[in-house]
Design a protein around this motif. Structure first.
Motif, PDB file in Angstrom:
ATOM      1  N   ASP A   1      64.597  67.706  10.153  1.00 25.54           N
ATOM      2  CA  ASP A   1      64.917  68.448   8.928  1.00 25.54           C
ATOM      3  C   ASP A   1      65.470  69.824   9.254  1.00 25.54           C
ATOM      4  OD1 ASP A   1      64.007  66.285   7.516  1.00 25.54           O
ATOM      5  OD2 ASP A   1      62.043  67.140   7.059  1.00 25.54           O
ATOM      6  N   ASN A   2      64.934  70.448  10.291  1.00 27.62           N
ATOM      7  CA  ASN A   2      65.394  71.769  10.687  1.00 27.62           C
ATOM      8  C   ASN A   2      66.841  71.725  11.151  1.00 27.62           C
ATOM      9  OD1 ASN A   2      64.739  74.466  10.785  1.00 27.62           O
ATOM     10  ND2 ASN A   2      64.023  74.414  12.893  1.00 27.62           N
ATOM     11  N   ALA A   3      67.232  70.629  11.802  1.00 23.32           N
ATOM     12  CA  ALA A   3      68.608  70.491  12.274  1.00 23.32           C
ATOM     13  C   ALA A   3      69.581  70.542  11.113  1.00 23.32           C
ATOM     14  CB  ALA A   3      68.764  69.178  13.047  1.00 23.32           C
TER      15      ALA A   3
ATOM     16  N   CYS B   1      72.252  73.610  10.311  1.00 26.38           N
ATOM     17  CA  CYS B   1      73.668  73.231  10.250  1.00 26.38           C
ATOM     18  C   CYS B   1      74.316  73.781   8.987  1.00 26.38           C
ATOM     19  CB  CYS B   1      73.778  71.717  10.306  1.00 26.38           C
ATOM     20  SG  CYS B   1      75.474  71.117  10.374  1.00 26.38           S
ATOM     21  N   LYS B   2      73.636  73.702   7.865  1.00 22.70           N
ATOM     22  CA  LYS B   2      74.178  74.222   6.607  1.00 22.70           C
ATOM     23  C   LYS B   2      74.404  75.730   6.692  1.00 22.70           C
ATOM     24  CE  LYS B   2      72.155  70.698   3.568  1.00 22.70           C
ATOM     25  NZ  LYS B   2      71.184  70.453   2.460  1.00 22.70           N
TER      26      LYS B   2
ATOM     27  N   LEU C   1      74.960  77.504   9.419  1.00 23.93           N
ATOM     28  CA  LEU C   1      76.065  77.793  10.328  1.00 23.93           C
ATOM     29  C   LEU C   1      77.411  77.554   9.656  1.00 23.93           C
ATOM     30  CD1 LEU C   1      74.777  76.308  13.719  1.00 23.93           C
ATOM     31  CD2 LEU C   1      74.708  78.679  12.943  1.00 23.93           C
ATOM     32  N   ASN C   2      77.526  76.459   8.946  1.00 27.34           N
ATOM     33  CA  ASN C   2      78.780  76.166   8.243  1.00 27.34           C
ATOM     34  C   ASN C   2      79.071  77.227   7.183  1.00 27.34           C
ATOM     35  OD1 ASN C   2      79.874  73.727   9.406  1.00 27.34           O
ATOM     36  ND2 ASN C   2      78.119  72.635   8.564  1.00 27.34           N
ATOM     37  N   LYS C   3      78.022  77.699   6.510  1.00 29.48           N
ATOM     38  CA  LYS C   3      78.188  78.743   5.500  1.00 29.48           C
ATOM     39  C   LYS C   3      78.677  80.038   6.140  1.00 29.48           C
ATOM     40  CE  LYS C   3      75.779  80.891   1.609  1.00 29.48           C
ATOM     41  NZ  LYS C   3      74.485  80.993   0.856  1.00 29.48           N
ATOM     42  N   ALA C   4      78.273  80.245   7.420  1.00 30.53           N
ATOM     43  CA  ALA C   4      78.696  81.445   8.144  1.00 30.53           C
ATOM     44  C   ALA C   4      80.081  81.279   8.769  1.00 30.53           C
ATOM     45  CB  ALA C   4      77.672  81.792   9.218  1.00 30.53           C
ATOM     46  N   GLY C   5      80.727  80.158   8.539  1.00 27.31           N
ATOM     47  CA  GLY C   5      82.071  79.933   9.056  1.00 27.31           C
ATOM     48  C   GLY C   5      82.117  79.349  10.451  1.00 27.31           C
ATOM     49  N   ILE C   6      81.015  78.787  10.915  1.00 31.12           N
ATOM     50  CA  ILE C   6      80.959  78.161  12.239  1.00 31.12           C
ATOM     51  C   ILE C   6      80.946  76.652  12.051  1.00 31.12           C
ATOM     52  CG2 ILE C   6      79.611  77.942  14.364  1.00 31.12           C
ATOM     53  CD1 ILE C   6      78.404  80.713  13.704  1.00 31.12           C
ATOM     54  N   PRO C   7      82.029  75.949  12.393  1.00 26.98           N
ATOM     55  CA  PRO C   7      82.069  74.486  12.202  1.00 26.98           C
ATOM     56  C   PRO C   7      80.931  73.799  12.954  1.00 26.98           C
ATOM     57  CG  PRO C   7      84.247  75.358  12.743  1.00 26.98           C
ATOM     58  CD  PRO C   7      83.271  76.476  12.977  1.00 26.98           C
ATOM     59  N   SER C   8      80.049  73.155  12.213  1.00 27.45           N
ATOM     60  CA  SER C   8      78.831  72.610  12.813  1.00 27.45           C
ATOM     61  C   SER C   8      78.502  71.247  12.246  1.00 27.45           C
ATOM     62  CB  SER C   8      77.647  73.564  12.556  1.00 27.45           C
ATOM     63  OG  SER C   8      77.956  74.881  12.947  1.00 27.45           O
TER      64      SER C   8
ATOM     65  N   SER D   1      85.489  66.593  21.430  1.00 19.14           N
ATOM     66  CA  SER D   1      86.908  66.925  21.303  1.00 19.14           C
ATOM     67  C   SER D   1      87.125  68.381  20.906  1.00 19.14           C
ATOM     68  CB  SER D   1      87.568  66.015  20.271  1.00 19.14           C
ATOM     69  OG  SER D   1      87.090  66.294  18.962  1.00 19.14           O
ATOM     70  N   GLY D   2      86.053  69.089  20.525  1.00 18.82           N
ATOM     71  CA  GLY D   2      86.169  70.483  20.142  1.00 18.82           C
ATOM     72  C   GLY D   2      86.357  70.703  18.661  1.00 18.82           C
ATOM     73  N   GLU D   3      86.380  69.631  17.869  1.00 14.59           N
ATOM     74  CA  GLU D   3      86.542  69.760  16.425  1.00 14.59           C
ATOM     75  C   GLU D   3      85.309  70.424  15.801  1.00 14.59           C
ATOM     76  OE1 GLU D   3      87.410  66.864  12.560  1.00 14.59           O
ATOM     77  OE2 GLU D   3      87.765  66.134  14.599  1.00 14.59           O
ATOM     78  N   ILE D   4      84.146  70.173  16.393  1.00  7.74           N
ATOM     79  CA  ILE D   4      82.897  70.804  15.977  1.00  7.74           C
ATOM     80  C   ILE D   4      82.524  71.853  17.024  1.00  7.74           C
ATOM     81  CG2 ILE D   4      80.417  70.442  15.653  1.00  7.74           C
ATOM     82  CD1 ILE D   4      81.126  67.622  14.634  1.00  7.74           C
ATOM     83  N   GLN D   5      82.262  73.089  16.572  1.00 11.53           N
ATOM     84  CA  GLN D   5      81.942  74.161  17.509  1.00 11.53           C
ATOM     85  C   GLN D   5      80.477  74.131  17.927  1.00 11.53           C
ATOM     86  OE1 GLN D   5      82.927  78.076  16.076  1.00 11.53           O
ATOM     87  NE2 GLN D   5      81.795  79.118  17.701  1.00 11.53           N
ATOM     88  N   ALA D   6      79.569  73.915  16.978  1.00 12.92           N
ATOM     89  CA  ALA D   6      78.138  73.913  17.273  1.00 12.92           C
ATOM     90  C   ALA D   6      77.532  72.587  16.841  1.00 12.92           C
ATOM     91  CB  ALA D   6      77.438  75.064  16.561  1.00 12.92           C
ATOM     92  N   LEU D   7      76.884  71.923  17.766  1.00 14.81           N
ATOM     93  CA  LEU D   7      76.184  70.672  17.480  1.00 14.81           C
ATOM     94  C   LEU D   7      74.691  70.946  17.519  1.00 14.81           C
ATOM     95  CD1 LEU D   7      76.244  67.646  16.933  1.00 14.81           C
ATOM     96  CD2 LEU D   7      76.332  67.258  19.398  1.00 14.81           C
ATOM     97  N   VAL D   8      74.034  70.781  16.376  1.00 15.79           N
ATOM     98  CA  VAL D   8      72.603  71.037  16.262  1.00 15.79           C
ATOM     99  C   VAL D   8      71.877  69.705  16.422  1.00 15.79           C
ATOM    100  CG1 VAL D   8      70.774  72.066  14.860  1.00 15.79           C
ATOM    101  CG2 VAL D   8      73.128  72.913  14.658  1.00 15.79           C
ATOM    102  N   SER D   9      71.093  69.591  17.481  1.00 20.71           N
ATOM    103  CA  SER D   9      70.537  68.284  17.840  1.00 20.71           C
ATOM    104  C   SER D   9      69.055  68.368  18.179  1.00 20.71           C
ATOM    105  CB  SER D   9      71.303  67.722  19.049  1.00 20.71           C
ATOM    106  OG  SER D   9      70.718  66.517  19.516  1.00 20.71           O
TER     107      SER D   9
END
Length: 419
Positions: free
Chosen positions: A256-258, A262-263, A265-272, A293-301
């Motif tokens: 759930d924290n992931a 993620c939400k 980070l995306n709100k802050a303009g970081i593609p996640s 491929s670099g399309e996503i900058q931050a992967l929260v896992s």
């Protein structure tokens, strides 16, 4: 030592020489023993080339009997299963250039259409790479057998034990042909794993590649910051903006924290994007592909990606939460500084995680000092271990728990005297 020394067929040697300069240590030690049908217990760290250490002998055996399913690889996660299949198929496709026999490798994991997998099994793939639960379901519910099986590989065996998959693994080993070769590859080999493994191994050859952790450790810049628990999300955003890494793997402890992080980070303009066990298989594969491929900058896992998964040129790993198991910390930070490159690992630590930090320090035998970040003063206080609730409240709570009837929860009637 050249690939020609591994006693592989010429077309396979040629395919390997087109891709690699020389075999790794674990490959040099494991391949000849595997080709000799010996049971194997191999200790090898992630990144040591262990996938081809067992994959090359499996391909060789498949070429000897291309019409049969000769090998099964068991692995703990869907992502790792897909990566193993990809590595085996890459070599097999190169061999097909010089050899008419095409080698097929099939992935069987949860989250995919089981009826489609049943149809694929009817075509007799040479090598099956599976997670234990899905393979057990296919064998017990759908009466799938593997009578032609020659070899079984347990990859990341210690992690399958830690993740609670060992009952499924044990059941599978009783259902699969008793006359078979078993190869077990593991990053660590605990006493518990030793005891469980001895029931299905026959005079195994024990192989240990030299540890590569020290070399990797020297190439990882580790930083640990003491922060308020409620400030972690803002600290994470600030660190991502500061480092400007094209790819960052962020580890959290809860699914759930992931999603929640993620939400933010995306709100802050970081593609996640988030990746965890509650995602369906197609979504997990798509997310991992976009990240690589670099399309996503931050992967929260969650720790799905802590071990086994190889991501090229991953410069930054951030521990949003410290893991409770100190070994997991080592595997997490080991996602960076791959293939001789340098990397950075950052851990955000709150007062409630100090026990985890001490366990990590003991395990790694490193000081791992905590620093504070400018702009994020620490105002949380360390826990004293004492409850903040007053004794009277505890007594009231105990009285409430003892009540069993709704009538007991009603107050005394007002304005009336007892009869």
């Amino acid at each position: 030592m050249p690939f020609s020394s591994l006693r592989l067929r010429p077309e396979m040697t040629a395919a390997l020489q087109r891709r690699f300069s020389a075999p790794t240590e674990i490959q040099t030690l494991s391949v000849p023993a595997a080709l000799g049908n010996q049971d194997i217990v191999a200790l090898a760290q992630t990144g040591s080339g262990k996938t081809l250490a067992f994959g090359l002998p499996l391909i060789e055996k498949a070429l000897n009997q291309p019409e049969l399913t000769s090998s099964i690889v068991l692995t703990p996660t869907r992502e790792l299963a897909g990566q193993i299949t990809h590595s085996i198929n890459a070599i097999a496709s190169d061999i097909a250039i010089e050899n008419e026999a095409g080698i097929t490798c099939l992935t069987l994991t949860g989250g995919c259409d089981i009826n489609e997998q049943l149809e694929q099994l009817h075509s007799m793939p040479n090598i099956v790479v599976a997670t234990p639960g899905r393979l057990l379901e296919l064998m017990t519910t759908h009466n799938i057998g593997f009578d032609t099986l020659q070899s079984i590989v347990l990859d990341e065996a210690d992690r399958m034990l830690d993740m609670g998959f060992w009952p499924d693994v044990s059941k599978l080993l009783t259902l699969l042909p008793s006359k078979r070769q078993v190869m077990m590859f593991s990053a660590t080999f605990s006493q518990e794993l030793e005891q469980k493994a001895q029931h299905f191994l026959f005079e195994p050859q024990r192989i240990q590649a030299q540890a590569i952790e020290d070399d990797v450790r020297e190439r990882i810049n580790e930083s640990l910051y003491l922060v308020n628990k409620g400030s972690k999300a803002n600290v994470l955003i600030a660190q991502l903006q500061l480092h400007k890494s094209k790819q960052t793997l962020v580890f959290v402890g809860a699914k759930d924290n992931a999603d929640a992080i993620c939400k933010k980070l995306n709100k802050a303009g970081i593609p996640s994007a988030a990746l965890h066990g509650n995602k369906d298989q197609s979504e997990r594969e798509d997310t991992l592909t976009k990240f690589k491929s670099g399309e996503i900058q931050a992967l929260v896992s969650t720790d799905l990606l802590a071990r086994g998964i190889h991501i090229e040129s991953l410069p930054l790993v951030i521990n949003f939460d410290l893991p409770s198991d100190p070994k997991t910390y080592t595997h997490r930070v080991g996602r960076t500084a791959r293939a001789g490159q340098n990397g950075t690992a950052i851990s955000l630590v709150c007062h409630g995680e100090t026990a985890y930090l001490e366990a990590i320090r003991t395990h790694t035998e490193r000081e791992l000092p905590l620093a504070e970040l400018e702009g994020f003063p620490v105002t949380d206080k360390p826990s004293t271990g004492n409850s903040k609730r007053a004794p009277r409240d505890k007594q009231a709570n105990r009285r409430t728990n003892k009540k069993t009837s709704i009538k007991q929860f009603r107050g005394k009637p007002r304005g009336k005297k007892p009869q």
